[in-house]
Scaffold this active site. Structure first.
Site, PDB file in Angstrom:
ATOM      1  N   LYS A  76      14.414   7.647   8.573  1.00 53.51           N
ATOM      2  CA  LYS A  76      15.241   8.141   7.482  1.00 53.51           C
ATOM      3  C   LYS A  76      14.397   9.134   6.703  1.00 53.51           C
ATOM      4  O   LYS A  76      13.334   8.775   6.181  1.00 53.51           O
ATOM      5  CB  LYS A  76      15.704   7.014   6.563  1.00 53.51           C
ATOM      6  N   TYR A  86      10.611   5.208   7.156  1.00 54.86           N
ATOM      7  CA  TYR A  86      11.232   5.685   5.922  1.00 54.86           C
ATOM      8  C   TYR A  86      10.313   6.710   5.272  1.00 54.86           C
ATOM      9  O   TYR A  86       9.258   6.371   4.740  1.00 54.86           O
ATOM     10  CB  TYR A  86      11.482   4.499   5.000  1.00 54.86           C
TER      11      TYR A  86
END
Length: 307
Positions: free
Chosen positions: A173, A143
């Site tokens: 992400k 992330y």
């Protein structure tokens, strides 16, 4: 390499977390929201992330919500829970818990409290998680959200993690908004799923070889995002694709005028007729009444134009 060969791929909602009167996660309302998102076309639910207020919840609250979702009939294979926290042992516990309820893919923030740490330190943290869990089923989506975590995920770190744990670190992400960074990762790391966190960038990233998205505005416009995902290879002259992309851009602008999570919750409260959706856990705050009225008027106009 085709998008469908990447894992994970598709449209994942960074799902909002409804709260009850005690400001605890409302399990029943959350399960209903997950079903709504899947019915609207999401491929899965990325729960307990930034949009879901995860860092305002304890490990026990996070585990209980995940258990409730699985018990409520949402397939574990469609869930991407956030398990990365500041404490190594809690990250391990949350990740191990996800595996125990049948979830094999998690989204993992780097440890984010201490600033200015090296790639060596971040690698050591991720490595400890993988080694201590010792489960071949585990797949990790990194992330990258440096504006919140102040801890970027460098390309050198990704390369090192993939070299040592090629079957574990499967994607990232990217919520930085830096499109060049996303396309660089697509080019540098074949087979690595790059998922965008900003809805308007889904279409251009898919065309560069990206895997899909994990986005906040999908709480409102999952159907349009799903359409873009299915039709991204169509011509830019395709009217339906142009219309879907235009609605995605307008929706993102709509919920970004005021505080994003509070805006999303206000709109969901209006859609469902459940005022409790407007609750956020402190330190986050609901929108002032004047802003709610302005937002809902604009949201109604947006909805009417989409018909």
């Amino acid at each position: 390499m085709s998008t469908s060969s990447l894992h994970p791929h598709g449209v994942f909602s960074a799902a909002l977390t409804p709260l009850d009167a005690e400001l605890a996660p409302d399990h029943a309302r959350f399960i209903a929201h997950c079903r709504y998102l899947l019915d609207e076309g999401c491929d899965g639910i990325a729960l307990l992330g930034t949009t879901g207020e995860a860092n305002s919840f304890s490990a026990a609250e996070r585990a209980a919500l995940l258990e409730a979702v699985v018990a409520g009939g949402i397939a574990p294979q469609r869930l991407l829970p956030g398990t990365g926290v500041a404490a190594l042992t809690e990250t391990i516990a949350l990740t191990r818990h996800a595996l125990s309820v049948g979830v094999d893919t998690v989204v993992m923030l780097p440890p984010f409290y201490y600033k200015g740490v090296s790639d060596d330190g971040i690698f050591a943290s991720y490595s400890e998680v993988v080694q201590r869990i010792g489960d071949a089923r585990l797949k990790v989506v990194l992330y990258h959200i440096p504006q919140m975590s102040a801890q970027p995920i460098s390309h050198a770190l990704i390369e090192r993690l993939r070299k040592v744990y090629p079957a574990t670190f499967v994607g990232i992400k990217d919520s930085s908004g830096d499109f060049a960074n996303m396309t660089a990762m697509v080019d540098r790391f074949p087979g690595f799923a790059v998922l965008v966190g900003a809805d308007p960038l889904l279409l251009p990233l898919l065309r560069k070889g990206g895997a899909g998205c994990i986005t906040a505005t999908s709480n409102l416009i999952a159907r349009d995002l799903a359409y873009v995902y299915k039709h991204f290879r169509d011509s830019d002259d395709d009217a339906a694709l142009k219309a879907a992309q235009a609605r995605i851009v307008k929706a993102r602008e709509l919920v970004s005028r005021f505080a994003q999570m509070a805006s999303l919750k206000a709109i969901v409260a209006e859609r469902t007729g459940q005022a409790g959706w407007q609750r956020l856990r402190p330190p986050l705050e609901s929108l002032p009444l004047a802003q709610v009225k302005e937002l809902l008027a604009d949201a109604a106009a947006f909805a009417a134009a989409a018909v």
